[in-house]
Scaffold this motif. Structure first.
Motif, mmCIF file in Angstrom:
data_model
loop_
_atom_site.group_PDB
_atom_site.id
_atom_site.type_symbol
_atom_site.label_atom_id
_atom_site.label_comp_id
_atom_site.label_asym_id
_atom_site.label_seq_id
_atom_site.Cartn_x
_atom_site.Cartn_y
_atom_site.Cartn_z
ATOM 1 N N MET A 99 0.837 -1.201 0.000
ATOM 2 C CA MET A 99 0.000 0.000 0.000
ATOM 3 C C MET A 99 0.879 1.261 0.000
ATOM 4 S SD MET A 99 -3.437 0.389 2.265
ATOM 5 C CE MET A 99 -2.782 1.363 3.582
ATOM 6 N N ALA A 100 0.472 2.266 -0.784
ATOM 7 C CA ALA A 100 1.277 3.498 -0.858
ATOM 8 C C ALA A 100 1.073 4.377 0.367
ATOM 9 C CB ALA A 100 0.885 4.286 -2.107
ATOM 10 N N THR A 101 2.139 5.033 0.777
ATOM 11 C CA THR A 101 2.027 6.014 1.865
ATOM 12 C C THR A 101 2.603 7.327 1.364
ATOM 13 O OG1 THR A 101 2.494 4.222 3.376
ATOM 14 C CG2 THR A 101 2.550 6.446 4.292
ATOM 15 N N LEU A 102 1.803 8.360 1.387
ATOM 16 C CA LEU A 102 2.262 9.647 0.864
ATOM 17 C C LEU A 102 2.624 10.588 1.995
ATOM 18 C CD1 LEU A 102 -0.414 10.191 -1.937
ATOM 19 C CD2 LEU A 102 1.889 9.255 -2.162
ATOM 20 N N PRO A 103 3.599 11.477 1.732
ATOM 21 C CA PRO A 103 3.917 12.491 2.752
ATOM 22 C C PRO A 103 2.792 13.517 2.830
ATOM 23 C CG PRO A 103 5.130 12.923 0.751
ATOM 24 C CD PRO A 103 4.408 11.631 0.524
ATOM 25 N N PRO A 104 2.786 14.332 3.890
ATOM 26 C CA PRO A 104 1.746 15.369 3.982
ATOM 27 C C PRO A 104 1.885 16.404 2.869
ATOM 28 C CG PRO A 104 3.309 15.532 5.808
ATOM 29 C CD PRO A 104 3.700 14.317 5.033
ATOM 30 N N LEU A 105 0.795 17.071 2.562
ATOM 31 C CA LEU A 105 0.817 18.122 1.538
ATOM 32 C C LEU A 105 1.628 19.319 2.036
ATOM 33 C CD1 LEU A 105 -2.942 18.196 0.465
ATOM 34 C CD2 LEU A 105 -1.033 17.088 -0.710
ATOM 35 N N ALA A 106 2.108 20.120 1.103
ATOM 36 C CA ALA A 106 2.811 21.355 1.463
ATOM 37 C C ALA A 106 1.875 22.256 2.257
ATOM 38 C CB ALA A 106 3.270 22.076 0.201
ATOM 39 N N HIS A 107 2.470 23.016 3.144
ATOM 40 C CA HIS A 107 1.670 23.862 4.029
ATOM 41 C C HIS A 107 0.742 24.795 3.260
ATOM 42 C CE1 HIS A 107 1.108 27.270 6.935
ATOM 43 N NE2 HIS A 107 0.634 26.233 7.588
ATOM 44 N N ARG A 108 1.252 25.367 2.143
ATOM 45 C CA ARG A 108 0.467 26.379 1.431
ATOM 46 C C ARG A 108 -0.824 25.816 0.857
ATOM 47 N NH1 ARG A 108 4.101 24.933 -2.731
ATOM 48 N NH2 ARG A 108 5.788 25.929 -1.604
ATOM 49 N N VAL A 109 -0.868 24.526 0.623
ATOM 50 C CA VAL A 109 -2.084 23.940 0.051
ATOM 51 C C VAL A 109 -3.247 24.078 1.026
ATOM 52 C CG1 VAL A 109 -3.139 21.840 -0.882
ATOM 53 C CG2 VAL A 109 -0.756 22.368 -1.361
ATOM 54 N N GLY A 110 -2.913 24.148 2.302
ATOM 55 C CA GLY A 110 -3.959 24.295 3.310
ATOM 56 C C GLY A 110 -4.754 25.567 3.140
ATOM 57 N N SER A 111 -4.146 26.572 2.479
ATOM 58 C CA SER A 111 -4.872 27.829 2.333
ATOM 59 C C SER A 111 -5.714 27.856 1.063
ATOM 60 C CB SER A 111 -3.908 29.017 2.345
ATOM 61 O OG SER A 111 -3.101 28.997 1.199
ATOM 62 N N TYR A 112 -5.641 26.844 0.240
ATOM 63 C CA TYR A 112 -6.537 26.788 -0.922
ATOM 64 C C TYR A 112 -7.966 26.686 -0.431
ATOM 65 C CZ TYR A 112 -2.976 25.874 -4.490
ATOM 66 O OH TYR A 112 -1.936 25.979 -5.363
ATOM 67 N N ARG A 113 -8.836 27.410 -1.074
ATOM 68 C CA ARG A 113 -10.226 27.327 -0.651
ATOM 69 C C ARG A 113 -10.990 26.377 -1.563
ATOM 70 N NH1 ARG A 113 -12.905 31.178 -3.647
ATOM 71 N NH2 ARG A 113 -14.358 31.740 -2.020
ATOM 72 N N PRO A 114 -11.839 25.530 -0.989
ATOM 73 C CA PRO A 114 -12.649 24.698 -1.864
ATOM 74 C C PRO A 114 -13.548 25.629 -2.672
ATOM 75 C CG PRO A 114 -13.382 24.527 0.422
ATOM 76 C CD PRO A 114 -12.181 25.418 0.416
ATOM 77 N N SER A 115 -13.550 25.498 -3.966
ATOM 78 C CA SER A 115 -14.268 26.451 -4.788
ATOM 79 C C SER A 115 -15.757 26.122 -4.859
ATOM 80 C CB SER A 115 -13.668 26.468 -6.194
ATOM 81 O OG SER A 115 -14.511 27.163 -7.052
ATOM 82 N N LYS A 116 -16.555 27.059 -4.342
ATOM 83 C CA LYS A 116 -18.008 26.898 -4.452
ATOM 84 C C LYS A 116 -18.416 26.911 -5.919
ATOM 85 C CE LYS A 116 -20.114 27.950 -0.191
ATOM 86 N NZ LYS A 116 -19.046 28.515 0.672
#
Ligand SMILES: Cc1ncc(COP(=O)(O)O)c(C=O)c1O
Length: 400
Positions: free
Chosen positions: A1-18
């Motif tokens: 099974m694949a294990t991925l590292p955490p996403l870059a910090h800046r991705v956390g500020s992306y807003r889910p687009s309504k």
């Protein structure tokens, strides 16, 4: 099974687009979409475009399908300078950087200018794609207040000064002064001057996004801020609304000081803008009466706008208000107290109409009392039907 590292910090500020959520429903069978910002392409000269594409491939196919200049093809950069002259700008083609859509240009500017925590000010409300781009670099995004004419400069000045006094670094103001998306306001000349002065006094880069400038119903163009302050303003242009978004071509003309670093940054994103698309665009601008077509498009958009307004007028209570657009694609509707645009959107979709709720254009929870209705793509018959459905829905909701 694949294990991925955490996403870059800046991705956390992306807003889910309504907007993206809404678009997922926009193409459902039978749905009338007032949601998108897609231009009407039905009157483009497809036969001529096909002939031009065929000549390009026959005569210079090995150029068209090859890598090319990172900044764009020289002929197209000259043509872009000519287009910009229509709005009062005297631009050296060497300062034009062609990009794959102006969306990428905005992200490139952010990459160059913004460190984590830096403040970028946008209009409130602000084009959702613009918000996504400016939020991409751990940015501290703040909305500035707007009224029926757009940004309120006195309040913006006070807001900036307060931020600076609190130790914040305000790097950029991102503005859409002409046919703002979604508010569809046009910033008056005196406010433009005051905005430029404010940014110059405080050492802030002013981004002027002008995707809709040539789409004024009366055909008149508004003088761009870039025309009077070329070294303070990074200008974003786009062929998406005045031609079509499919070739993905936009451009940026930054202050000259930033041309080199932006050119390098755009290259890191895309190496070069699409060569075939640039040749196609260039042939269209050279070989077709594109300004004549634009005139017909402006008349069509005005008819569609008035058709939607007539349907709304005929079926909505007077407590629902809007300012009649002077150009471009959007009606920014204000709802009376007690109605919520997100809730209305769900109910409207059940009746076969989709639009974007105002909340998609703010990052701070505002916009429940607003909806953006696009009249650019549906037929007049569809606009009448959709406007009537919305009017009936709102009337029923207010009577509950
Ligand atoms: C204000 C504004 N800027 C930029 C864009 C996107 O332009 P492009 O297709 O060139 O990336 C849009 C698309 O709706 C827009 O409304």
């Amino acid at each position: 099974m694949a294990t991925l590292p955490p996403l870059a910090h800046r991705v956390g500020s992306y807003r889910p687009s309504k907007v993206r959520e809404v678009f997922a429903q926009a193409n459902a069978p039978g749905m009338i979409s007032l949601a998108g910002g897609a231009p009407f392409l039905g009157d483009l000269p497809f036969g001529e475009l096909a002939t031009q594409a065929s000549s390009i491939l026959t005569e210079q196919g090995a150029v068209a399908l090859q890598y090319s200049f990172g900044v764009g093809l020289p002929r197209l950069r000259q043509q872009i300078a000519d287009v910009m002259a229509l709005e009062g700008m005297d631009v050296d083609p060497d300062d034009v950087i062609v990009t794959a859509g102006s969306q990428l240009a905005l992200e490139a500017i952010c990459k160059v200018m913004v460190d984590p925590g830096d403040v970028v000010i946008t209009e409130g409300p602000c084009y959702a794609g613009g918000l996504s781009a400016v939020m991409s670099y751990d940015t501290d995004v703040r909305h500035a207040e707007t009224d029926d004419d757009g940004l309120v400069i006195d309040k913006l000045a006070a807001q900036i000064d307060e931020l600076i006094a609190r130790g914040k670094t305000v790097k950029m103001v991102y503005a859409i002064p002409t046919f703002q998306n979604p508010g569809n306001t046009v910033l008056p000349p005196e406010r433009r001057q005051a905005l430029v002065q404010l940014c110059s006094d405080r050492g802030i880069l002013l981004i002027e996004d002008n995707a809709y400038g040539l789409l004024g119903f009366d055909g008149e163009t508004v003088r761009a801020m870039k025309a009077d302050a070329p070294e303070q303003v990074a200008y974003l242009g786009s062929f998406s609304k005045m031609f079509g978004p499919g070739l993905r071509l936009g451009w940026i003309v930054p202050p000259r000081e930033l041309v080199g670093v932006l050119k390098d940054t755009v290259e890191t994103f895309i190496l070069n803008p699409p060569t075939m698309g640039q040749l196609q665009m260039s042939a269209y601008l050279d070989g077709y009466d594109w300004q004549g077509l634009l005139e017909r498009m402006r008349a069509l958009y005005e008819r569609r706008c008035d058709t939607l307004i007539a349907a709304l007028r005929g079926s909505m209570p007077a407590s629902v208000t809007w300012q009649r657009p002077r150009g471009s694609f959007y009606l920014w509707v204000k709802l009376p107290e007690g109605l919520d645009s997100e809730d209305l959107m769900v109910k409207a979709m059940a009746r076969g109409v989709v639009f974007v709720p105002g909340t998609a254009f703010y990052i701070d929870g505002q916009g429940h009392d607003r909806m953006r209705l696009s009249y650019c793509l549906p037929t007049e018959e569809q606009l009448t039907k959709a406007g009537t459905i919305l009017g009936e829905l709102i009337t029923e909701e207010l009577a509950r």
